[in-house]
Design a protein around this motif. Structure first.
Motif, PDB file in Angstrom:
ATOM      1  N   ASP A   1      -1.663  -9.798  -8.845  1.00 49.06           N
ATOM      2  CA  ASP A   1      -2.935  -9.584  -9.530  1.00 49.06           C
ATOM      3  C   ASP A   1      -3.647  -8.321  -9.072  1.00 49.06           C
ATOM      4  O   ASP A   1      -4.870  -8.216  -9.196  1.00 49.06           O
ATOM      5  CB  ASP A   1      -3.853 -10.795  -9.319  1.00 49.06           C
ATOM      6  N   LEU A   2      -2.917  -7.348  -8.578  1.00 43.57           N
ATOM      7  CA  LEU A   2      -3.531  -6.121  -8.079  1.00 43.57           C
ATOM      8  C   LEU A   2      -3.905  -5.229  -9.271  1.00 43.57           C
ATOM      9  O   LEU A   2      -3.052  -4.619  -9.911  1.00 43.57           O
ATOM     10  CB  LEU A   2      -2.575  -5.398  -7.142  1.00 43.57           C
TER      11      LEU A   2
ATOM     12  N   GLU B   1      -5.380  -2.344  -9.541  1.00 45.56           N
ATOM     13  CA  GLU B   1      -5.059  -0.925  -9.438  1.00 45.56           C
ATOM     14  C   GLU B   1      -3.609  -0.653  -9.800  1.00 45.56           C
ATOM     15  O   GLU B   1      -3.289   0.363 -10.443  1.00 45.56           O
ATOM     16  CB  GLU B   1      -5.356  -0.425  -8.028  1.00 45.56           C
TER      17      GLU B   1
ATOM     18  N   ASP C   1      -9.945  -7.197 -12.768  1.00 43.88           N
ATOM     19  CA  ASP C   1     -11.146  -6.426 -12.410  1.00 43.88           C
ATOM     20  C   ASP C   1     -11.791  -5.913 -13.699  1.00 43.88           C
ATOM     21  O   ASP C   1     -11.588  -4.757 -14.086  1.00 43.88           O
ATOM     22  CB  ASP C   1     -10.763  -5.267 -11.483  1.00 43.88           C
TER      23      ASP C   1
ATOM     24  N   THR D   1       5.427  -3.365  -6.169  1.00 49.00           N
ATOM     25  CA  THR D   1       4.095  -3.723  -5.667  1.00 49.00           C
ATOM     26  C   THR D   1       3.625  -5.026  -6.278  1.00 49.00           C
ATOM     27  O   THR D   1       3.135  -5.934  -5.578  1.00 49.00           O
ATOM     28  CB  THR D   1       3.081  -2.609  -5.999  1.00 49.00           C
ATOM     29  N   LEU D   2       3.773  -5.141  -7.591  1.00 49.19           N
ATOM     30  CA  LEU D   2       3.254  -6.322  -8.289  1.00 49.19           C
ATOM     31  C   LEU D   2       4.088  -7.569  -8.019  1.00 49.19           C
ATOM     32  O   LEU D   2       3.587  -8.690  -8.179  1.00 49.19           O
ATOM     33  CB  LEU D   2       3.170  -6.029  -9.789  1.00 49.19           C
TER      34      LEU D   2
ATOM     35  N   VAL E   1       2.095  -8.398  -4.868  1.00 48.32           N
ATOM     36  CA  VAL E   1       0.664  -8.670  -5.104  1.00 48.32           C
ATOM     37  C   VAL E   1       0.467  -8.714  -6.617  1.00 48.32           C
ATOM     38  O   VAL E   1       0.049  -7.726  -7.236  1.00 48.32           O
ATOM     39  CB  VAL E   1      -0.233  -7.590  -4.464  1.00 48.32           C
TER      40      VAL E   1
ATOM     41  N   GLU F   1       0.829  -1.200   0.000  1.00 44.21           N
ATOM     42  CA  GLU F   1       0.000   0.000   0.000  1.00 44.21           C
ATOM     43  C   GLU F   1       0.869   1.257   0.000  1.00 44.21           C
ATOM     44  O   GLU F   1       0.539   2.252  -0.671  1.00 44.21           O
ATOM     45  CB  GLU F   1      -0.935  -0.001   1.201  1.00 44.21           C
TER      46      GLU F   1
END
Length: 229
Positions: free
Chosen positions: A164-165, A167, A196, A158-159, A162, A133
């Motif tokens: 499959d994020l 955003e 998403d 970040t990826l 995570v 975050e």
């Protein structure tokens, strides 16, 4: 990340005495009540925070008044108070200090001061370098400052944590498009859509990337940045 989302952190060092534990629990309960009131009556929450401050200037009181100020539209002042709290001698645990800096950074984003936000998020990441975050938050500040390479670095990190994020893929797609690389942007659009499919921001970005790819195909060269509508 919304500044209220990270507000409810523990307020006191863990103490071995029953009295210390009781006081910590009481202070935590008072902060929770303040946070709840901020969402419905920030003026009253600010007054409560001031009264609490006069009773002992506890960290929870300073956090309460800072966050109430943000809710009342004084985002920059509230952010400065949170930064000062994070750097104070009684600022609490490292987790607490990172939380205050995160809240300050998001408040500075709200105040349209991404440079100050970037400094706050970077400070928080020195404490919690693996927090996705916080990496996303700093990437947001980099994007606002048009530091696209740095934003991509944070989004890559970040990826990794995570994968499959949606955003993060969507934001990285924006960065690639801003750099004039719509092919890479479309890869991130597709990944964001897979994670998403109904996200409106990603659907809008897909349209802009398709237009950039069309222009690239017609001209046979790199495309200039396509501004958002």
């Amino acid at each position: 990340m919304p500044f209220l989302a990270t507000a409810l952190v523990s307020l006191a060092f863990l103490q071995t005495t029953a009295t210390g534990q009781r006081l910590a629990a009481e202070e935590q309960a008072r902060l929770e009540a303040c946070i709840a009131k901020i969402e419905t009556d920030p003026d009253d929450a600010y007054e409560d925070g001031l009264a609490w401050t006069y009773q002992g200037n506890r960290p929870g009181a300073r956090q309460c008044t800072a966050m109430a100020l943000i809710a009342l539209g004084h985002a920059a002042e509230g952010a400065e108070r949170l930064k000062n709290l994070a750097n104070s001698t009684d600022g609490g645990t490292l987790e607490q200090r990172a939380s205050y800096l995160s809240q300050a950074g998001n408040a500075w984003i709200e105040a349209e001061d991404p440079a100050a936000a970037l400094e706050a998020f970077s400070g928080a990441l020195k404490i919690a370098p693996d927090a996705p975050e916080l990496l996303m938050d700093r990437a947001t500040a980099h994007m606002l400052l048009e530091n696209y390479d740095e934003a991509i670095d944070d989004l890559d990190a970040t990826l990794l944590r995570v994968p499959d994020l949606a955003e993060a893929h969507q934001m990285r797609g924006e960065a690639w498009l801003a750099k004039g690389e719509p092919d890479k942007a479309m890869d991130d659009v597709n990944a964001a859509m897979a994670a998403d499919p109904e996200n409106v921001d990603t659907l809008v970005l897909r349209g802009r990337v398709r237009e950039a790819l069309r222009v690239q195909a017609e001209t046979g060269g790199p495309v200039e940045r396509l501004e958002k509508d």
